[in-house]
Design an enzyme around this catalytic site. Structure first.
Site, PDB file in Angstrom:
ATOM      1  N   MET A  19      10.602 -15.048  31.615  1.00  0.00           N
ATOM      2  CA  MET A  19      10.699 -16.198  32.527  1.00  0.00           C
ATOM      3  C   MET A  19      12.140 -16.319  33.001  1.00  0.00           C
ATOM      4  O   MET A  19      13.053 -16.553  32.191  1.00  0.00           O
ATOM      5  CB  MET A  19      10.245 -17.487  31.835  1.00  0.00           C
ATOM      6  CG  MET A  19       8.727 -17.565  31.640  1.00  0.00           C
ATOM      7  SD  MET A  19       8.175 -19.140  30.984  1.00  0.00           S
ATOM      8  CE  MET A  19       8.566 -18.953  29.245  1.00  0.00           C
ATOM      9  N   ALA A  20      12.312 -16.147  34.314  1.00  0.00           N
ATOM     10  CA  ALA A  20      13.650 -16.207  34.894  1.00  0.00           C
ATOM     11  C   ALA A  20      14.282 -17.559  34.591  1.00  0.00           C
ATOM     12  O   ALA A  20      13.634 -18.598  34.731  1.00  0.00           O
ATOM     13  CB  ALA A  20      13.555 -15.983  36.406  1.00  0.00           C
ATOM     14  N   CYS A 103       6.069 -10.706  40.417  1.00  0.00           N
ATOM     15  CA  CYS A 103       6.797 -11.906  40.848  1.00  0.00           C
ATOM     16  C   CYS A 103       6.376 -12.307  42.263  1.00  0.00           C
ATOM     17  O   CYS A 103       6.410 -11.496  43.185  1.00  0.00           O
ATOM     18  CB  CYS A 103       8.307 -11.657  40.796  1.00  0.00           C
ATOM     19  SG  CYS A 103       9.224 -13.143  41.209  1.00  0.00           S
ATOM     20  N   GLY A 205      -1.920 -15.545  31.234  1.00  0.00           N
ATOM     21  CA  GLY A 205      -2.292 -16.595  32.174  1.00  0.00           C
ATOM     22  C   GLY A 205      -3.029 -17.722  31.508  1.00  0.00           C
ATOM     23  O   GLY A 205      -4.100 -17.528  30.936  1.00  0.00           O
ATOM     24  N   ASP A 206      -2.389 -18.921  31.503  1.00  0.00           N
ATOM     25  CA  ASP A 206      -3.046 -20.162  31.086  1.00  0.00           C
ATOM     26  C   ASP A 206      -3.316 -20.303  29.597  1.00  0.00           C
ATOM     27  O   ASP A 206      -4.152 -21.122  29.207  1.00  0.00           O
ATOM     28  CB  ASP A 206      -4.379 -20.360  31.832  1.00  0.00           C
ATOM     29  CG  ASP A 206      -4.190 -20.452  33.330  1.00  0.00           C
ATOM     30  OD1 ASP A 206      -3.053 -20.716  33.757  1.00  0.00           O
ATOM     31  OD2 ASP A 206      -5.173 -20.263  34.059  1.00  0.00           O
ATOM     32  N   ARG A 229       4.450 -20.575  30.205  1.00  0.00           N
ATOM     33  CA  ARG A 229       4.773 -22.000  30.401  1.00  0.00           C
ATOM     34  C   ARG A 229       4.517 -22.851  29.167  1.00  0.00           C
ATOM     35  O   ARG A 229       5.257 -23.794  28.910  1.00  0.00           O
ATOM     36  CB  ARG A 229       3.991 -22.536  31.609  1.00  0.00           C
ATOM     37  CG  ARG A 229       4.543 -22.008  32.929  1.00  0.00           C
ATOM     38  CD  ARG A 229       3.580 -22.223  34.064  1.00  0.00           C
ATOM     39  NE  ARG A 229       2.333 -21.493  33.843  1.00  0.00           N
ATOM     40  CZ  ARG A 229       1.259 -21.621  34.580  1.00  0.00           C
ATOM     41  NH1 ARG A 229       1.251 -22.466  35.592  1.00  0.00           N
ATOM     42  NH2 ARG A 229       0.173 -20.904  34.319  1.00  0.00           N
TER      43      ARG A 229
HETATM   44  C1  LIG Z   1      10.000 -20.451  35.087  1.00  0.00           C
HETATM   45  C2  LIG Z   1       9.226 -19.154  35.159  1.00  0.00           C
HETATM   46  C3  LIG Z   1       9.921 -17.976  35.359  1.00  0.00           C
HETATM   47  C4  LIG Z   1       9.226 -16.754  35.406  1.00  0.00           C
HETATM   48  N1  LIG Z   1       9.939 -15.588  35.536  1.00  0.00           N
HETATM   49  C5  LIG Z   1       9.282 -14.395  35.436  1.00  0.00           C
HETATM   50  C6  LIG Z   1      10.003 -13.170  35.377  1.00  0.00           C
HETATM   51  O1  LIG Z   1      11.253 -13.128  35.394  1.00  0.00           O
HETATM   52  N2  LIG Z   1       9.278 -12.023  35.304  1.00  0.00           N
HETATM   53  C7  LIG Z   1       7.905 -12.002  35.258  1.00  0.00           C
HETATM   54  O2  LIG Z   1       7.290 -10.941  35.177  1.00  0.00           O
HETATM   55  N3  LIG Z   1       7.208 -13.168  35.280  1.00  0.00           N
HETATM   56  C8  LIG Z   1       7.867 -14.339  35.348  1.00  0.00           C
HETATM   57  N4  LIG Z   1       7.144 -15.502  35.289  1.00  0.00           N
HETATM   58  C9  LIG Z   1       5.680 -15.446  35.096  1.00  0.00           C
HETATM   59  C10 LIG Z   1       5.328 -15.489  33.606  1.00  0.00           C
HETATM   60  O3  LIG Z   1       5.846 -14.372  32.933  1.00  0.00           O
HETATM   61  C11 LIG Z   1       3.794 -15.538  33.415  1.00  0.00           C
HETATM   62  O4  LIG Z   1       3.241 -14.379  33.973  1.00  0.00           O
HETATM   63  C12 LIG Z   1       3.165 -16.755  34.078  1.00  0.00           C
HETATM   64  O5  LIG Z   1       3.912 -17.939  33.831  1.00  0.00           O
HETATM   65  C13 LIG Z   1       1.717 -16.960  33.589  1.00  0.00           C
HETATM   66  O6  LIG Z   1       1.675 -17.174  32.210  1.00  0.00           O
HETATM   67  P1  LIG Z   1       1.475 -18.669  31.583  1.00  0.00           P
HETATM   68  O7  LIG Z   1       0.219 -19.231  32.186  1.00  0.00           O
HETATM   69  O8  LIG Z   1       1.399 -18.447  30.114  1.00  0.00           O
HETATM   70  O9  LIG Z   1       2.693 -19.462  32.018  1.00  0.00           O
HETATM   71  C14 LIG Z   1       7.816 -16.730  35.271  1.00  0.00           C
HETATM   72  C15 LIG Z   1       7.130 -17.934  35.086  1.00  0.00           C
HETATM   73  C16 LIG Z   1       7.811 -19.139  35.016  1.00  0.00           C
HETATM   74  C17 LIG Z   1       7.037 -20.409  34.792  1.00  0.00           C
END
Ligand SMILES: Cc1cc2nc3c(=O)[nH]c(=O)nc-3n(C[C@H](O)[C@H](O)[C@H](O)COP(=O)(O)O)c2cc1C
Length: 321
Positions: A19-20, A103, A205-206, A229
């Site tokens: 997560m960036a 991304c 995802g989710d 997240r």
């Molecule tokens: C703040 C933020 C920054 C993210 N930065 C990246 C990143 O640098 N590289 C990447 O592949 N995905 C990035 N993602 C996506 C997450 O790795 C992930 O695929 C996405 O949030 C879905 O997963 P979740 O539902 O568990 O949040 C980012 C997501 C968030 C919320």
């Protein structure tokens, strides 16, 4: 029970997402200490790295305590991506290298034609993965989305190319680029990818708790799940999910004191890494995440998002009961 990527042994099925602005060394360490089996570092730009941009180089910082850790890069040109991967292979102590093909943000996916834009070009994906995987010694992994949009859901085709080109694992965030973060992750896409390749597949995802993690693992057959997240302000989620997967459904939430202690630990580590100004600035976003769901924290949240110094942040946290 864990899983394996190349020679990397992961002791459970839980992975912290890249997560960036979040998945830097202090946060990765918190995640590992709270039960993540493996962590991904936030994406860094291939060009930033090879042109020795100071900020990009600093983003490579890691500690051995985070291992296993996978460093992600993004880019769109074959030559600079290969060069960046070789640099990481030589100079970073990470365990594997990941390529970002998911991304969705315009700066990356439109302007730079990187991230999820690559999903539109499976042949180019093959070339990038093939060239990098034969030039580096660390395992190479790739993180993809379901596709560019609803009319071009091609995760299975792309995943097969990625495997054929020599990658050691694939993460699937089961949404299209057009969806961004809206709608629901489509477990059928992860299932289809898992059935199509024999390298490990990490579903993403989710996932927000034990039941959602178990559902993804059971339904798709994926080897591990990645959590993004739901780990914001809540690194405890990894232990909670691990316990659930091992048959213990009781959710033990951290006490307010434990949350306060962790917030300050996170603050001090970030300040040590980035200096007071940037460290406190970054902790401004983490504050409200940590305090989510805590009654009577409204005024603390407001104080934290305004804090300029370690002392202001600390004083506000200490004063809260
Ligand atoms: C703040 C933020 C920054 C993210 N930065 C990246 C990143 O640098 N590289 C990447 O592949 N995905 C990035 N993602 C996506 C997450 O790795 C992930 O695929 C996405 O949030 C879905 O997963 P979740 O539902 O568990 O949040 C980012 C997501 C968030 C919320």
């Amino acid at each position: 029970m864990g899983f394996k990527i190349g020679n990397i042994e992961v002791n459970n099925k839980l992975v912290l997402a890249p997560m960036a602005g979040v998945s830097n060394s202090p946060f990765r360490l918190l995640a590992r200490n709270h039960g993540a089996g493996m962590v991904y570092a936030e994406m860094i730009s291939d060009k930033g790295l090879i042109y020795k941009n100071e900020k990009t180089i600093q983003m490579l910082f890691m500690t051995d305590d985070e291992k296993p850790m996978i460093q992600q890069i993004f880019g769109s040109d074959l030559d600079t991506m290969v060069e960046a991967a070789i640099y990481i292979d030589k100079f970073s102590n990470c365990d594997a290298i990941d390529i970002n093909m998911g991304c969705p943000v315009p700066k990356v996916a439109i302007k730079a034609q990187a991230g999820a834009a690559l999903m539109k070009h499976p042949a180019r994906i093959y070339d990038i993965v093939y060239e990098i995987s034969r030039r580096v010694s660390k395992p190479l992994t790739v993180k993809i989305r379901s596709g560019w949009d609803d009319d071009s859901v091609n995760a299975v085709e792309v995943a097969k190319e990625i495997e054929r080109a020599g990658a050691s694992a694939i993460t699937v965030h089961a949404r299209t680029r057009a969806q961004g973060y809206s709608g629901k992750a489509d477990l059928d896409v992860i299932k289809a990818v898992k059935e199509a390749v024999s390298i490990p597949v990490i579903g993403n995802g989710d996932i927000v708790d034990g039941p959602s993690a178990k559902r993804m693992l059971d339904y798709t057959g994926c080897d591990a799940v990645m959590i993004g997240r739901a780990a914001l302000g809540n690194p405890w989620i990894f232990k909670e999910i691990d316990a659930y997967l091992n048959g213990d459904p009781e959710v033990i939430r951290p006490t307010v004191d434990e949350i306060k202690t962790l917030m300050l630990e996170h603050l001090y580590d970030l300040v040590k890494l980035k200096g007071e100004k940037l460290g406190v600035l970054e902790m401004r976003s983490h504050g409200p995440w940590y305090l989510k769901g805590i009654d009577n924290a409204t005024s603390l949240r407001k104080e934290l998002v305004r804090a300029k110094t370690v002392k202001e942040y600390e004083d506000a946290v200490h004063a809260f009961e």
